[in-house]
Design an enzyme around this catalytic site. Structure first.
Site, PDB file in Angstrom:
ATOM      1  CB  SER B  72      -0.933   0.017   1.214  1.00  0.00           C
ATOM      2  OG  SER B  72      -1.923  -0.975   1.074  1.00  0.00           O
ATOM      3  CG  ASN B 153      -7.103  -7.621  -4.884  1.00  0.00           C
ATOM      4  OD1 ASN B 153      -7.230  -6.993  -5.923  1.00  0.00           O
ATOM      5  ND2 ASN B 153      -7.793  -7.341  -3.799  1.00  0.00           N
ATOM      6  CD  GLN B 183      -3.009 -10.822  -4.259  1.00  0.00           C
ATOM      7  OE1 GLN B 183      -2.788 -12.042  -4.266  1.00  0.00           O
ATOM      8  NE2 GLN B 183      -3.365 -10.183  -3.158  1.00  0.00           N
ATOM      9  CB  SER B 203       3.051  -6.845  -0.310  1.00  0.00           C
ATOM     10  OG  SER B 203       2.793  -7.301   0.995  1.00  0.00           O
ATOM     11  N   GLY B 204       5.750  -8.147   1.099  1.00  0.00           N
ATOM     12  CA  GLY B 204       6.429  -9.340   1.582  1.00  0.00           C
ATOM     13  C   GLY B 204       5.514 -10.431   2.099  1.00  0.00           C
ATOM     14  CG  HIS B 205       1.589  -9.668   4.120  1.00  0.00           C
ATOM     15  ND1 HIS B 205       0.319 -10.162   4.262  1.00  0.00           N
ATOM     16  CD2 HIS B 205       1.471  -8.476   3.521  1.00  0.00           C
ATOM     17  CE1 HIS B 205      -0.537  -9.274   3.761  1.00  0.00           C
ATOM     18  NE2 HIS B 205       0.140  -8.251   3.299  1.00  0.00           N
ATOM     19  CB  CYS B 328     -21.495  -9.571   5.390  1.00  0.00           C
ATOM     20  SG  CYS B 328     -23.182  -9.130   5.754  1.00  0.00           S
TER      21      CYS B 328
END
Lengths: 141, 408
Positions: B72, B153, B183, B203-205, B328
């Protein structure tokens, strides 16, 4: 987002799921666009809600509030049932996440819509008794 | 009960090997990379080693890698600072993106609109694809930056990145091309040079490094403006003492994720295809996103009459972790913007289920998912008034038919 243990318990083992073919009152609220529909069936004898069942399309909170509401009104006189509030449903579930409060509103409205149907079927104008069954503030947006 | 993690597009666990690479930087090699003594230099050596690992993994040079707190931040940095700089330098005030980007890109673009930028949100087609020609047609002399995701994603569709990059590069009045590859990295072979990528977020995670670490690739020659002011870290562009342990993890994660990528992708795609072919046998269902141009680990289906969150909670009760694009799960009333971008009606979008697998999932786990999901769908539908109406043809149910498999 966190659900209380009671919400998960009702979600996992919902009470009173199904339909009552010869119901005395049936109410349906919500809409598929918002992602929640509740349908409530009531059997009423001598002013007492002797049986109730529900069908719900919706999230975990929608199913849990429907289930909790049926438990709260079953066996109760109409005068008590019509006073069911969404707050009482929330309290019985040890609370709901803020973004799920509208599900409890739907549960209250589903019960009232079923009562309204019961009165109408019996030739009684439900409006003076039940008041306005409003739209869920979220759904009306 | 066996726990099956099938939400790898959300995050991944840190492997023992990667954890092992982090630990020294939390303990013995704890120095601040800015410090001059040996302990500091040793930490700096670790950071620079990881930078080279990241660069090598995407065909870049080490000095083109800027560590960030994640994808991000990299998206915000690339888009905001490039757009603002080009507006100052040459009055360019136009941005091109798609209508199904991650919120890190979409909300950044919306923030820039409030600063006076014009943004074109290219509409994806019903398969979740755009063409390079769409980008070309949207380019103007005022276009500063094009930001288009490498892979989506939610539905896993792959966009024609190299072609889009070529169009931006060949434009007389050169346009910067940024891609959010969060992704895609580790699942698809990425080479920033041959694929004409100017800037890229990672992104690493998502690839077994911890949360809170990522990087922005920025091609040499592009004037990248400072994003976080303070100390001189990241060549003065991004202040803040380096997350040395996270950086070491990311470096190794990038190396591992891009190793033998073809064999890994084939193995994962086989499991994906089995899931898609079996779960799409469920009546009144649909597969979301193009089947061919798709991440090897992405499965996304919708089931009418089923609400996504209750599907996920029921799957969780069976030990399966997955995700949904239903309203939701997002806390709003609208289902995911990605599914709506495909033209799906709300009623179908609410009933979506995303299963994202990787090389750590097994055939046995796929068997369990294939067995459990149809039973859960039946259970939910048996108490769903929407399903009842749909089966009975009420409420103009036939309007949904064009998306769905037969009811049977």
């Amino acid at each position: 987002m966190l659900y209380s243990e009671k919400v998960m318990e009702h979600f996992t083992n919902p009470r009173n799921v199904g339909e009552i073919p010869d119901a005395d009152g049936v109410g349906e609220v919500g809409n598929a666009k918002c992602g929640d529909i509740m349908k409530m069936y009531l059997k009423i004898d001598n002013g007492i809600v002797t049986d109730c069942k529900f069908k719900t399309f919706g999230c975990g909170a929608a199913i849990a509030t429907s289930s909790a509401a049926t438990e709260m009104i079953k066996g109760q006189p109409i005068e008590t049932v019509m006073k069911l509030t969404n707050k009482a449903v929330i309290d019985s579930l040890d609370g709901l996440p803020a973004q799920k409060l509208h599900c409890s509103v739907l549960a209250e409205q589903a019960v009232k819509a079923a009562l309204s149907d019961y009165y109408t079927k019996n030739g009684i104008d439900p409006a003076p008794i039940l008041g306005e069954i409003g739209e869920c503030a979220h759904c009306a947006q | 009960m066996k726990q099956i993690y099938a939400d790898n597009a959300a995050t991944t666990f840190v492997t023992d090997e990667i954890l092992g690479a982090m630990m020294p930087f939390l303990t013995g090699r704890f120095g601040n990379p800015s410090s001059i003594y040996r302990l500091g230099m040793d930490a700096l050596r670790g950071v620079e080693h990881a930078r080279k690992q990241c660069a090598d993994a995407i065909g870049a040079k080490p000095n083109e890698i800027y560590f960030t707190s994640g994808g991000s931040e990299a998206d915000n940095w690339a888009i905001k600072e490039t757009a603002r700089r080009l507006k100052n330098e040459s009055g360019k005030n136009h941005i091109i993106t798609t209508n199904f980007e991650h919120h890190a890109v979409l909300h950044t673009c919306q923030a820039l609109e409030r600063e006076g930028f014009d943004v074109t949100y290219l509409p994806v087609d019903e398969r979740g694809l755009i063409t390079a020609a769409q980008v070309e047609a949207a380019l103007t002399d005022k276009t500063a930056i094009v930001s288009i995701m490498y892979a989506n994603n939610e539905i896993g569709t792959l966009l024609p990145i190299a072609e889009i990059g070529e169009i931006c590069r060949n434009r007389n009045n050169k346009v910067i091309f940024h891609t959010d590859a969060v992704q895609a990295v580790g699942n698809i072979h990425i080479d920033v040079k041959s694929q004409n990528i100017d800037m890229m977020s990672v992104s690493g995670h998502k690839i077994h490094a911890p949360k809170g670490i990522g990087f922005l690739y920025c091609k040499n020659g592009i004037n990248l403006r400072n994003f976080i002011h303070g100390g001189g870290q990241e060549r003065g562009k991004r202040a803040g003492t380096e997350n040395t342990a996270g950086i070491a993890a990311l470096g190794l994660a990038m190396e591992i994720a891009t190793r033998d990528i073809q064999a890994k992708a084939e193995k994962v795609a086989k499991m994906r295809d089995r899931l898609i072919s079996e779960l799409s046998k469920i009546p009144a269902s649909c597969v979301n996103g193009d089947l061919k141009n798709r991440l090897p680990g992405n499965v996304n289906l919708s089931f009418i009459g089923v609400e996504g969150e209750s599907l996920l909670l029921n799957m969780d009760l069976k030990g399966i972790s997955a995700s949904s694009g239903s309203a939701c799960t997002s806390g709003s009333l609208d289902p995911s913007h990605v599914l709506l971008a495909l033209g799906l009606p709300h009623e179908i979008a609410h009933g979506s289920c995303r299963i994202t697998i990787n090389e750590y999932n097994t055939d046995e786990e796929i068997d369990i998912i294939i067995k459990e999901v149809p039973e859960i769908i039946s259970k939910i539908r048996s108490m769903s008034p929407l399903w009842e109406d749909f089966v009975n043809g009420k409420d103009n149910a036939q309007r949904f038919f064009k998306w769905l498999s037969p009811i049977k």
